[in-house]
Write an enzyme that holds these catalytic residues in place. Structure first.
Site, PDB file in Angstrom:
ATOM      1  N   ASP A  93      45.456   4.869 -57.999  1.00  0.00           N
ATOM      2  CA  ASP A  93      44.807   3.484 -59.190  1.00  0.00           C
ATOM      3  C   ASP A  93      45.892   3.317 -60.578  1.00  0.00           C
ATOM      4  O   ASP A  93      45.990   4.509 -60.819  1.00  0.00           O
ATOM      5  CB  ASP A  93      43.395   3.961 -59.339  1.00  0.00           C
ATOM      6  CG  ASP A  93      42.810   3.479 -60.779  1.00  0.00           C
ATOM      7  OD1 ASP A  93      42.763   2.290 -60.361  1.00  0.00           O
ATOM      8  OD2 ASP A  93      42.038   3.811 -60.895  1.00  0.00           O
ATOM      9  N   ASP A 276      45.910  -3.940 -62.080  1.00  0.00           N
ATOM     10  CA  ASP A 276      45.651  -2.524 -61.286  1.00  0.00           C
ATOM     11  C   ASP A 276      45.156  -2.519 -59.791  1.00  0.00           C
ATOM     12  O   ASP A 276      44.488  -3.330 -59.375  1.00  0.00           O
ATOM     13  CB  ASP A 276      43.555  -2.831 -61.625  1.00  0.00           C
ATOM     14  CG  ASP A 276      43.571  -1.243 -61.395  1.00  0.00           C
ATOM     15  OD1 ASP A 276      43.749  -0.601 -60.964  1.00  0.00           O
ATOM     16  OD2 ASP A 276      42.109  -1.365 -62.774  1.00  0.00           O
TER      17      ASP A 276
END
Length: 387
Positions: A93, A276
């Site tokens: 992440d 992201d």
């Protein structure tokens, strides 16, 4: 002779790239739907993708990483922690900075259905007295911090701090396809001042370049990869275009404009965006997203998704993101998601007030189209069309 030397150097450089294979699995949303739990879940859990970014109430002991926002994630990789190694499936992440996994101290139903770290079975584990709390939905994951060896793509990252969950309220996490999360953003947004995994790798000289790169496959269950310490040009076409970060914390850049058929549909005068890998969709301000949903004929269904007629994909135009003067078109086949339940929009609305104006999140919908390099040494992102 010179050619042989050059080939040897190329082979050496290639060998210094450490690759983690990512597997594409059913998302949490799909699992809940298949088990007849999705509608009830959506009634009791508010989906708020904005809550992941720039938390206003987070303390030095609290990270605001709402796990409900990972419900559409499909890409997961394997790491191990401890000596001998204990394996875990994690989300890589770039929108957060901490590493955490379930522990044997967690008796929640969610933990019982996942791999749990047992410190007593690791000869290299070092405990701390620090606690950690990660908020999500109607509760939070609470746990403790410890140090151990984390193995990622053959790299033995020693003395790595990570979170061991002790409580994971929320029965829906029982069905989640991942055990934990490995954050790849900057240390400045890390909970408890914990050193992120990649920073620890670089500080120990375990990677040859202070960067990592990501390729997400559109179709296959396999083929996606995170590469630490290098760039593999076979995953993209043309050359990389480099975009300077506008802020270091998240991987935040400036977007010049967002257009459809040559007309501006959002981001008038420029806007900010976070690249992201831990967000599946493409997020933006509610009003701007509502305008886009209208233009592509999307309407909300009982599963909380913005449904689109699958037959319309071939007729919808590209949506073009202009970044640092370069156009990055997204065809309808990229921003309309196809599954066994039908077709849905890859856009979602969220409002995050920032001092620099409106904020967008370029999640997997965007990254599947563009090979992405996260360059810590030069605080920039590299983008190129996937091969």
């Amino acid at each position: 002779m010179k050619w042989l030397l050059l080939l040897g150097l190329v082979a050496l450089a290639e060998g210094l790239i450490h690759k983690v294979a990512l597997v594409k699995k059913k998302s949490l949303r799909q699992s809940l739907w298949e088990n007849g739990l999705l509608e009830d879940f959506l009634k009791t859990h508010s989906l708020n993708p904005a809550s992941k970014y720039f938390p206003t109430e987070a303390t030095t002991l609290s990270a605001n990483q709402p796990l409900v926002n990972y419900m559409d994630m499909e890409y997961f990789g394997t790491i191990s922690i401890g000596t001998p190694p204990q394996e875990f499936t994690v989300i890589f992440d770039t929108g957060s900075s901490n590493l955490w996994v379930p522990s044997i101290y967690c008796s929640s139903p969610a933990c019982s259905n996942h791999n749990r770290f047992d410190p007593q079975k690791s000869s290299t584990f070092k405990p701390t007295s620090q606690t950690v709390s990660i908020a999500y939905g109607t509760g939070s994951m609470t746990g403790v911090l410890g140090y151990d060896t984390v193995q990622v793509a053959g790299i033995a990252d020693t003395n790595q701090i990570f979170g061991l969950s002790q409580s994971e309220p929320g029965s829906f996490l029982y069905y989640s396809p991942f055990d934990g999360i490995l954050g790849l953003a900057y240390p400045s947004i890390s909970s408890s001042g914990a050193t992120p995994v990649f920073d620890n790798m670089w500080n120990q000289g375990l990677v040859s370049q202070d960067l990592f790169s990501v390729y997400l496959s559109s179709n296959d269950q396999s083929g996606s990869v995170v590469m630490f310490g290098g760039i593999d040009s076979s995953y993209y076409t043309g050359s990389l275009n480099w975009v300077p970060l506008s802020s270091e914390g998240y991987w935040q850049i400036t977007v010049d404009s967002i257009t459809m058929n040559g007309q501006s549909i959002a981001c008038n005068g420029g806007c900010q965006a976070i690249v992201d890998t831990g967000t599946s969709l493409l997020s933006g301000p509610t009003n701007a997203i509502a305008n886009i949903q209208s233009k592509i004929g999307a309407s909300q269904n009982s599963q909380g998704q913005m449904a689109v007629s699958c037959s319309s994909i071939k007729n919808l135009p590209d949506i073009v993101f202009t970044i640092n003067g370069i156009q990055y078109p997204l065809p309808a086949s990229a921003y309309i998601l196809q599954s066994q339940e039908g077709c849905s929009s890859g856009f979602q609305g969220m409002d995050i007030p920032t001092s620099s104006g409106e904020l967008w999140i370029l999640g997997d919908v965007f990254i599947r189209q563009y090979f992405t390099v996260f360059d810590r040494a030069n605080n920039q992102v590299g983008l190129a069309p996937v091969a």
